[in-house]
Design a protein around this motif. Structure first.
Motif, PDB file in Angstrom:
ATOM      1  N   ARG A 142      -9.058   2.042 -16.374  1.00 20.84           N
ATOM      2  CA  ARG A 142      -8.045   0.801 -15.561  1.00 20.84           C
ATOM      3  C   ARG A 142      -8.466  -0.334 -15.851  1.00 20.84           C
ATOM      4  O   ARG A 142      -9.707  -0.753 -15.400  1.00 20.84           O
ATOM      5  N   PHE A 143      -7.666  -1.297 -15.713  1.00 21.19           N
ATOM      6  CA  PHE A 143      -7.818  -2.872 -15.581  1.00 21.19           C
ATOM      7  C   PHE A 143      -7.803  -3.063 -14.092  1.00 21.19           C
ATOM      8  O   PHE A 143      -6.857  -2.404 -13.477  1.00 21.19           O
ATOM      9  N   PRO A 144      -8.350  -4.207 -13.538  1.00 22.33           N
ATOM     10  CA  PRO A 144      -8.262  -4.438 -12.184  1.00 22.33           C
ATOM     11  C   PRO A 144      -6.972  -4.632 -11.652  1.00 22.33           C
ATOM     12  O   PRO A 144      -6.456  -4.069 -10.634  1.00 22.33           O
ATOM     13  N   ALA A 145      -5.956  -5.077 -12.474  1.00 20.19           N
ATOM     14  CA  ALA A 145      -4.834  -5.440 -12.137  1.00 20.19           C
ATOM     15  C   ALA A 145      -3.873  -3.851 -11.886  1.00 20.19           C
ATOM     16  O   ALA A 145      -3.046  -3.696 -11.204  1.00 20.19           O
ATOM     17  N   GLN A 146      -4.356  -2.928 -12.231  1.00 16.33           N
ATOM     18  CA  GLN A 146      -3.849  -1.513 -12.500  1.00 16.33           C
ATOM     19  C   GLN A 146      -4.386  -0.820 -11.157  1.00 16.33           C
ATOM     20  O   GLN A 146      -4.182   0.266 -11.050  1.00 16.33           O
ATOM     21  N   LEU A 147      -5.431  -1.485 -10.499  1.00 19.02           N
ATOM     22  CA  LEU A 147      -6.046  -0.657  -9.263  1.00 19.02           C
ATOM     23  C   LEU A 147      -5.327  -1.301  -7.984  1.00 19.02           C
ATOM     24  O   LEU A 147      -5.021  -2.607  -7.928  1.00 19.02           O
ATOM     25  N   SER A 148      -5.323  -0.403  -7.052  1.00 18.60           N
ATOM     26  CA  SER A 148      -4.881  -0.976  -5.622  1.00 18.60           C
ATOM     27  C   SER A 148      -5.958  -1.974  -5.147  1.00 18.60           C
ATOM     28  O   SER A 148      -7.127  -1.941  -5.802  1.00 18.60           O
ATOM     29  N   GLY A 149      -6.017  -2.803  -3.899  1.00 15.15           N
ATOM     30  CA  GLY A 149      -7.082  -3.675  -3.396  1.00 15.15           C
ATOM     31  C   GLY A 149      -8.137  -2.908  -3.143  1.00 15.15           C
ATOM     32  O   GLY A 149      -9.301  -3.501  -3.435  1.00 15.15           O
ATOM     33  N   GLY A 150      -7.955  -1.905  -2.430  1.00 14.70           N
ATOM     34  CA  GLY A 150      -9.017  -0.873  -1.948  1.00 14.70           C
ATOM     35  C   GLY A 150      -9.667  -0.326  -3.122  1.00 14.70           C
ATOM     36  O   GLY A 150     -11.283  -0.648  -3.251  1.00 14.70           O
ATOM     37  N   GLN A 151      -9.325  -0.074  -4.169  1.00 13.10           N
ATOM     38  CA  GLN A 151      -9.958   0.331  -5.480  1.00 13.10           C
ATOM     39  C   GLN A 151     -10.660  -0.754  -6.169  1.00 13.10           C
ATOM     40  O   GLN A 151     -11.655  -0.450  -6.595  1.00 13.10           O
ATOM     41  N   GLN A 152     -10.051  -1.976  -5.970  1.00  7.68           N
ATOM     42  CA  GLN A 152     -10.723  -2.997  -6.727  1.00  7.68           C
ATOM     43  C   GLN A 152     -11.813  -3.362  -6.001  1.00  7.68           C
ATOM     44  O   GLN A 152     -13.094  -3.547  -6.581  1.00  7.68           O
ATOM     45  N   GLN A 153     -11.963  -3.505  -4.495  1.00 11.92           N
ATOM     46  CA  GLN A 153     -13.323  -3.745  -3.613  1.00 11.92           C
ATOM     47  C   GLN A 153     -14.324  -2.595  -4.149  1.00 11.92           C
ATOM     48  O   GLN A 153     -15.365  -2.995  -4.116  1.00 11.92           O
TER      49      GLN A 153
END
Lengths: 261, 267
Positions: A132-143
């Motif tokens: 997944r690309f960052p834009a396809q992850l939730s905020g929590g998943q990105q962190q």
């Protein structure tokens, strides 16, 4: 206790804007031991992010010094990684490639890089999200991905600048637990900026309470950490009271509220 | 399949325009030599494509002219885009230098690229170079300024990440700055493509003895409105095709490099 891991000695930062000069940090001194979890807490503008940036090597001190393992900090290094509130993931790379990013610079072979990145993503609970690309992850998943990227290069110190500030309370508590578990199992030294008092008490071994104008440490609260702290325990409440006292948010007189039943 | 569907609406619109044109030509009572019907224009197109314009000083066919134009366009556009991106990246990273360069850019930019043509013809002579130089001027400044702005507006956290992971200048440029700003540059590259095509034709009308722009002037000199319109329509169609091509190219790039799919999806 051996040699202090991090030494901050009379760290001062002044900023000039036109003719006025503001004192952002005023002669801050403290030491941190290896493996300690330190939270920096204080109102906006108290210089806690500036202090973190100075330790990370992003910010030059006007006077004073910061030393890590006896070596002065002059520029950012991969051994002391910062985790940002806005995650700092590279949006054109997949989660996996983002985690591999730091390893690539360290000269790890392609095969090992991928294996390590996959493991780190798994450790933060992102198995199955590698492509997944960052834009396809939730905020929590990105962190989480950003934390995985930091742990992948095995830094000695993690500097976290309000890392959970943009997350909802439930995700936030989950990430706090995970960060704490990772910090203990990997024995990292962590400096963690927050303005959430309860977050600080839950995470920190010691809490540095900062005060603005000019930024300085007003008090240090040591939390008793015999195992995981319960958010409703007496120790937790006591530590909270101490922080409130230092911040001057607690009235010292006897309870002024009267109860009518 | 998707490509065919994308062409459905344009084809219907074009058909309607041609039908109205035919009606005006048939019932409008204009001199057919000055306002030719679509059929006459189609015949002129055939003439241009097979024998070249009758009575012209040059016996080149439409395809020879098209090839000259394409060659100039490809050279001019790619050189100007590459130069603009490289200069833009450098100037974006060196804001102090940009402070000195910016006034010069702002001085040259408002001058219509076509105003340079007489000067360019005097210095470079008739041929490929004036047209290429005009394309260069037309494409360079918008892309340059877009690149500089994109670099300066890059979120500071990327810069911190680059420093924290110990990237050197070149690694930072290729691995962080360029991919970070590329979506914004892509927009201006697409606009520059259209602009360059416009100015290529203008440039060739004065500074060349071949190419589609030259053919327009040639047809005018022979008082051949039908050949003139045939050339103009071809110029328009190529511009249209270029835009379609770039859009699908952009879509492919986004698919490959991900990023924010929603905010990049346009049109």
């Amino acid at each position: 206790m051996g040699e202090p891991h991090i030494v901050v000695d009379r760290a001062t930062v002044k900023r000039r804007r036109g003719k006025t000069e503001t004192l952002i940090l005023n002669e801050i001194s403290f030491t941190v031991e290896k493996g300690e979890f330190i939270c920096l807490i204080g109102a906006s503008g108290c210089g806690k992010t500036t202090l973190l940036n100075a330790i990370a090597g992003f910010e030059k001190l006007t006077s004073g010094r910061v030393e890590i393992d006896g070596r002065p900090v002059v520029k950012p290094r991969i051994e002391y990684l910062t985790i940002f509130q806005e995650y700092g993931l590279l949006p054109w790379l997949s989660a996996l490639k983002n985690v591999e990013f730091g390893l690539k610079k360290k000269g790890v072979s392609k095969k090992e890089r991928e294996a390590r990145a996959r493991k780190c993503l798994k450790d933060v609970g992102l198995e199955g999200f590698e492509e997944r690309f960052p834009a396809q992850l939730s905020g929590g998943q990105q962190q989480r991905a950003a934390i995985a990227r930091a742990f992948a290069v095995n830094p000695e110190i993690l500097l976290m600048d309000e890392p959970f500030g943009a997350l909802d309370p439930i995700t936030r508590m989950k990430l706090q637990d995970d960060a704490l578990a990772l910090a203990k199992s990997e024995k990292k030294t962590i400096l963690f900026v927050t303005h959430d008092i309860e977050e600080a008490i839950y995470l920190a071994d010691r809490i540095f309470v900062l005060e603005p104008n000019p930024g300085r440490i007003k008090g240090i609260v040591k939390t008793s950490k015999a195992g995981a702290i319960d958010r409703t325990s007496d120790d937790f409440i006591n530590a909270r009271n101490r922080v409130f006292e230092i911040l001057g948010l607690k009235t010292t007189q006897s309870d002024p509220i009267e109860y009518y039943i | 399949m998707r490509f065919v569907l994308a062409l459905k609406r344009p084809l219907i619109s074009f058909a309607i325009v041609v039908a109205i044109w035919q009606l005006v030509a048939t019932f409008g009572g204009f001199n057919p030599a000055l306002f030719p019907s679509p059929l006459r224009v189609a015949a002129a197109f055939r003439e241009l494509a097979t024998t070249g314009l009758l009575g012209s000083s040059s016996d080149a066919t439409l395809w020879t002219h098209l090839l000259s134009s394409a060659r100039r366009f490809i050279v001019g556009y790619s050189v100007s885009s590459a130069a603009a991106i490289l200069c833009g990246l450098a100037l974006g990273l060196l804001p102090r230098v940009f402070g000195y360069v910016d006034p010069i850019v702002q001085l040259i930019r408002p001058v219509a690229p076509i105003a340079w043509t007489p000067f360019l013809v005097l210095t470079l002579g008739i041929g490929d170079l004036p047209a290429i130089a005009i394309i260069f001027i037309a494409g360079f400044f918008p892309t340059l300024l877009a690149t500089v702005a994109a670099v300066r507006n890059m979120p500071p956290v990327y810069d911190k990440v680059a420093r924290n992971f110990g990237l050197n200048g070149w690694e930072k440029l290729t691995q962080i700055v360029f991919p970070a700003v590329f979506p914004q540059i892509a927009t201006s590259l697409r606009q520059a493509l259209g602009t360059c095509w416009i100015f290529l034709v203008s440039g060739e009308m004065v500074g060349a003895s071949s190419g589609l722009g030259f053919l327009v002037m040639d047809a005018k000199n022979c008082i051949r409105a039908d050949a003139l319109l045939a050339t103009v329509i071809l110029i328009g169609l190529i511009g249209f095709a270029l835009d379609l091509l770039v859009r699908s190219g952009e879509r492919l790039a986004i698919k490959k490099w991900g990023g924010d799919l929603k905010s990049n999806e346009r049109g």
